[in-house]
Motif scaffolding. Sequence first.
Motif, mmCIF file in Angstrom:
data_model
loop_
_atom_site.group_PDB
_atom_site.id
_atom_site.type_symbol
_atom_site.label_atom_id
_atom_site.label_comp_id
_atom_site.label_asym_id
_atom_site.label_seq_id
_atom_site.Cartn_x
_atom_site.Cartn_y
_atom_site.Cartn_z
ATOM 1 N N GLU A 65 -96.366 1.662 64.009
ATOM 2 C CA GLU A 65 -95.162 1.072 64.589
ATOM 3 C C GLU A 65 -95.301 -0.376 65.020
ATOM 4 N N ASN A 66 -96.505 -0.888 65.172
ATOM 5 C CA ASN A 66 -96.681 -2.283 65.579
ATOM 6 C C ASN A 66 -96.925 -3.219 64.402
ATOM 7 N N SER A 67 -96.808 -2.716 63.194
ATOM 8 C CA SER A 67 -97.035 -3.525 61.999
ATOM 9 C C SER A 67 -95.704 -3.941 61.387
ATOM 10 N N SER A 68 -95.632 -5.196 60.952
ATOM 11 C CA SER A 68 -94.419 -5.682 60.291
ATOM 12 C C SER A 68 -94.289 -5.116 58.892
ATOM 13 N N VAL A 69 -95.424 -5.023 58.188
ATOM 14 C CA VAL A 69 -95.447 -4.522 56.815
ATOM 15 C C VAL A 69 -96.704 -3.668 56.658
ATOM 16 N N VAL A 70 -96.558 -2.537 56.000
ATOM 17 C CA VAL A 70 -97.693 -1.657 55.725
ATOM 18 C C VAL A 70 -97.711 -1.341 54.237
ATOM 19 N N VAL A 71 -98.890 -1.441 53.627
ATOM 20 C CA VAL A 71 -99.083 -1.041 52.238
ATOM 21 C C VAL A 71 -100.045 0.140 52.248
ATOM 22 N N ASP A 72 -99.623 1.240 51.654
ATOM 23 C CA ASP A 72 -100.487 2.418 51.562
ATOM 24 C C ASP A 72 -100.271 3.040 50.194
ATOM 25 N N GLY A 73 -101.273 2.966 49.353
ATOM 26 C CA GLY A 73 -101.110 3.424 47.973
ATOM 27 C C GLY A 73 -100.088 2.547 47.285
ATOM 28 N N LYS A 108 -95.116 8.106 37.760
ATOM 29 C CA LYS A 108 -95.666 7.140 36.810
ATOM 30 C C LYS A 108 -96.511 6.063 37.488
ATOM 31 N N GLY A 109 -96.718 6.188 38.808
ATOM 32 C CA GLY A 109 -97.578 5.248 39.521
ATOM 33 C C GLY A 109 -96.926 3.925 39.852
ATOM 34 N N GLY A 110 -95.590 3.889 39.854
ATOM 35 C CA GLY A 110 -94.878 2.658 40.181
ATOM 36 C C GLY A 110 -94.773 2.442 41.677
ATOM 37 N N TRP A 111 -94.411 1.235 42.051
ATOM 38 C CA TRP A 111 -94.272 0.864 43.453
ATOM 39 C C TRP A 111 -92.924 1.291 44.012
#
Length: 193
Positions: free
Chosen positions: A137-145, A95-98
């Motif tokens: 691996e060096n990122s605290s937070v990643v947003v992808d889609g 449904k495209g939710g997070w």
Amino acid sequence: MIKRALVILAPGFEEIEAVVPIDLLRRAKIEVVVAGILPGVITGSRKIRIIPDYDLGDVLEEHFDCIILPGGAEGAENLKKDIRIKELLERQILKGGWVAAICAAPGCLINFGLFLSNKFTCHPSIKAEIPLSRLEENSSVVVDGNLITGRAAGSAIEFSFEIIRQLVGEEAVKEVNRSFLSNLPMLGSIRKE
């Protein structure tokens, strides 16, 4: 319309990774529902006991804008064992939710065969579970889609602010931080375009 988030607790969950999102999202006026995979009190990795609002079975058919999986090594292993979580996440994705997972919880997504091309960050202890081409691996937070991942308990504030940013916008992040007073830069996180 008020946004809703579900935080799922399993025995051995990392307390900071659950409580910080619950607290900050509620400050942002997001309705947060806390559900345990077992009825009653759920004990975290540091032996802090939390009483969820509901048993997971009671909220499986409800709509949530975001489903949040706290980590903790034991907690993540217990999440992996619950087929209801896989089914809930599959419906959320359709449904495209997070979906948001932190620390060891991104391993659950890999285990369930979800988010097959998304970039991830995670706790170093489980990085072998994430395909190297997809690991930030060096990122605290990643947003992808529609996926938000956080590295560890030390990323819980940034992780929570990113969920707020995606659900209700940058102004809500700034408003929450006016009283919270985080020193973290509120510039957003790595995003795959």
